[in-house]
Design a protein around this motif. Structure first.
Motif, PDB file in Angstrom:
ATOM      1  N   ARG A 106     -27.342  19.879 -17.070  1.00 37.54           N
ATOM      2  CA  ARG A 106     -28.344  20.636 -16.366  1.00 37.54           C
ATOM      3  C   ARG A 106     -29.455  21.102 -17.302  1.00 37.54           C
ATOM      4  O   ARG A 106     -30.588  21.272 -16.928  1.00 37.54           O
ATOM      5  N   THR A 107     -29.118  21.285 -18.557  1.00 38.36           N
ATOM      6  CA  THR A 107     -30.106  21.801 -19.504  1.00 38.36           C
ATOM      7  C   THR A 107     -30.887  20.669 -20.172  1.00 38.36           C
ATOM      8  O   THR A 107     -31.621  20.911 -21.098  1.00 38.36           O
ATOM      9  N   ARG A 108     -30.735  19.489 -19.626  1.00 38.12           N
ATOM     10  CA  ARG A 108     -31.390  18.369 -20.284  1.00 38.12           C
ATOM     11  C   ARG A 108     -32.908  18.554 -20.342  1.00 38.12           C
ATOM     12  O   ARG A 108     -33.545  18.957 -19.385  1.00 38.12           O
ATOM     13  N   HIS A 109     -33.443  18.262 -21.467  1.00 37.59           N
ATOM     14  CA  HIS A 109     -34.894  18.370 -21.607  1.00 37.59           C
ATOM     15  C   HIS A 109     -35.529  17.019 -21.387  1.00 37.59           C
ATOM     16  O   HIS A 109     -34.888  15.989 -21.484  1.00 37.59           O
ATOM     17  N   LYS A 110     -36.783  17.081 -21.130  1.00 32.64           N
ATOM     18  CA  LYS A 110     -37.517  15.838 -20.912  1.00 32.64           C
ATOM     19  C   LYS A 110     -37.403  14.988 -22.172  1.00 32.64           C
ATOM     20  O   LYS A 110     -37.681  15.439 -23.266  1.00 32.64           O
TER      21      LYS A 110
ATOM     22  N   GLU B 279     -37.670  15.881 -12.329  1.00 29.41           N
ATOM     23  CA  GLU B 279     -36.273  15.975 -11.940  1.00 29.41           C
ATOM     24  C   GLU B 279     -36.133  17.161 -11.008  1.00 29.41           C
ATOM     25  O   GLU B 279     -36.660  18.224 -11.279  1.00 29.41           O
ATOM     26  N   LYS B 280     -35.464  16.948  -9.873  1.00 27.27           N
ATOM     27  CA  LYS B 280     -35.285  18.039  -8.917  1.00 27.27           C
ATOM     28  C   LYS B 280     -33.801  18.204  -8.639  1.00 27.27           C
ATOM     29  O   LYS B 280     -33.102  17.227  -8.404  1.00 27.27           O
ATOM     30  N   PHE B 281     -33.349  19.458  -8.635  1.00 29.82           N
ATOM     31  CA  PHE B 281     -31.958  19.729  -8.302  1.00 29.82           C
ATOM     32  C   PHE B 281     -31.871  20.252  -6.882  1.00 29.82           C
ATOM     33  O   PHE B 281     -32.688  21.047  -6.458  1.00 29.82           O
ATOM     34  N   SER B 282     -30.878  19.815  -6.176  1.00 31.52           N
ATOM     35  CA  SER B 282     -30.691  20.287  -4.826  1.00 31.52           C
ATOM     36  C   SER B 282     -29.233  20.058  -4.464  1.00 31.52           C
ATOM     37  O   SER B 282     -28.899  19.071  -3.829  1.00 31.52           O
ATOM     38  N   PRO B 283     -28.349  20.969  -4.885  1.00 29.81           N
ATOM     39  CA  PRO B 283     -26.924  20.718  -4.712  1.00 29.81           C
ATOM     40  C   PRO B 283     -26.583  20.377  -3.263  1.00 29.81           C
ATOM     41  O   PRO B 283     -26.921  21.119  -2.346  1.00 29.81           O
TER      42      PRO B 283
END
Lengths: 173, 267
Positions: free
Chosen positions: B11-15, B137-141
């Motif tokens: 989740r903490t991945r950087h570009k 990048e978009k998160f949407s559980p």
């Protein structure tokens, strides 16, 4: 130059051009034809022994442009893969110039209508400035920032992502 | 060629910006010089990446106006189309954990957009240089259906989510729009496709609904969805569109009773 002339196709005639600062240059007709402006002048029989005057192109960029056109005219059609690669290498080395020359070439190629060279100079210029900050661009091009501090801040805030080099992933919803 | 290692998504991945073969050292900074405005605005700006353009809106008023000019946007798009063979866009839906991807085939948590670029071939390069850029990048559980089939049109990506709404994303400008859900039908497992409607001169989204019998056209947030004529055969539930080409969407029809078919839906 002589070899290039022989390769240049049916016409072996040399075309003379004169820079804005009065220097004379010669190139094969096929090379001159790569410039839209020169081609029209040749078609209209304006190419004589005195040379075609190019009022806005100085000798330094004109010498480069003559080189470029002569090289490309000699290798214009039916290229093998090796020749195409060689031409690409030539272009890459050709455009490795300081920015003064680059901008001179950019303007001169646009004025003379030399499409290939125009594209080459445009791409090189775009590559040079694409990674810069707005402030660096103002310095490079001598631009005065005419935004109020509030306006500038708003633009930066609206487009925050574009100012970041690395960006943590954003969430949807 | 170096084989990319598979990493767990974090989740903490950087570009990240991955380049096979390092770039040449950057050239020295240019001195203050002037390029005539017409040459600059008509040639240089249109050849800059979108991210640079958005940033350069802050340079001064005339740059801001030039970058916002619809004519520049159109020209930029034309040039991008010409370069299409060098660059492509990937939309990938994946779960937090790479192994969840394998076991859970319904939902995933994030969708990411990547630009894959073939750099110009160097002289006699033994291998093509490839650059992969994470654009967005978009998160949407639990919202993005796994195995989505996003459709592309001019760099816009449309895809349906399992919760119903259709999302449209322009990864280059980081714009992400969730379209209104519409009314009447249950849109679970609907599929969406984006294309350009030459007649209306705008982008439209087509979607097929659960019942598999209806296409809806949405021309933007303000327009809502319009029902269209029923297709000759129902589309398969959960089956996404195959692709959009030249103003038409191709839907893949798969069922047990009749032979498979491609349904062509003209926008």
């Amino acid at each position: 130059m002589a070899a290039a002339t022989d390769d240049a196709g049916d016409s072996n005639e040399m075309i003379r051009v004169v820079s804005s600062d009065g220097e004379h240059f010669e190139m094969p007709e096929a090379a001159a034809n790569l410039s839209l402006v020169l081609r029209h002048m040749i078609e209209d029989d304006c190419a004589d022994a005195a040379g075609i005057p190019l009022a806005v192109v100085a000798a330094k960029p004109l010498a480069k442009i003559v080189d470029y056109c002569t090289k490309h005219a000699a290798k214009s059609s039916g290229l093998t893969i090796e020749e195409a690669e060689e031409l690409k290498r030539f272009d890459a080395e050709f455009i490795e110039v300081d920015t003064d020359m680059l901008y001179d070439l950019l303007v001169a190629a646009d004025f003379m209508g030399v499409e290939g060279l125009s594209k080459l100079a445009v791409q090189r210029t775009a590559d040079l400035i694409k990674g810069k900050t707005p402030e660096q661009n103002r310095e490079t091009f001598g631009i005065v920032n005419d935004f109020t501090p509030e306006e500038e801040e708003e633009i930066c805030k609206e487009n925050e992502w574009a100012f970041q080099i690395t960006k943590p992933p954003s969430r949807l919803c | 060629m170096e084989i990319p290692k598979r990493h767990k998504h974090r989740r903490t991945r950087h570009k990240h910006h991955r380049r096979i073969n390092p770039p040449p050292p950057s050239p020295p900074p240019p001195a203050a010089v002037a390029i005539p405005d017409d040459v600059f605005f008509s040639h240089i700006l249109v050849n800059l990446p979108v991210k640079s353009l958005v940033r350069f809106k802050a340079v001064c008023r005339s740059w801001h106006a030039a970058i916002d000019d619809p004519a520049l946007v159109r020209r930029h798009l034309e040039l991008s189309r010409e370069r299409q063979h060098l660059s492509s866009l990937l939309a990938i839906a994946s779960a937090e954990d790479i192994w969840e991807n394998v076991w859970n085939d319904v939902l995933s948590e994030n969708i990411s957009f990547h630009r894959v670029r073939r750099l110009a071939l160097g002289a006699r390069a033994a291998q093509p240089e490839v650059e992969i850029d994470l654009m967005l990048e978009k998160f949407s559980p639990g919202h993005i259906a796994h195995r989505i089939l996003p459709t592309h049109c001019d760099g816009l990506v449309a895809f349906a989510t399992s919760a119903g709404p259709v999302s449209i994303c322009n990864p280059a400008t980081q714009e992400f729009v969730v379209l209104p859900p519409g009314s009447g039908d249950n849109f679970r497992q609907s599929a969406a496709a984006i294309g350009f409607d030459l007649w209306r001169n705008r982008y439209v989204v087509a979607r097929s609904t659960t019942s598999g019998t209806r296409f809806m056209l949405g021309g933007g947030a303000g327009d809502g969805w319009q029902p269209t004529r029923d297709p000759p055969r129902p589309t398969s539930p959960g089956q996404g569109p195959a692709c959009t080409r030249n103003g038409a969407v191709y839907w893949f029809i798969y069922d047990w009773l009749e032979p498979c078919a491609l349904l062509r839906f003209n926008l």
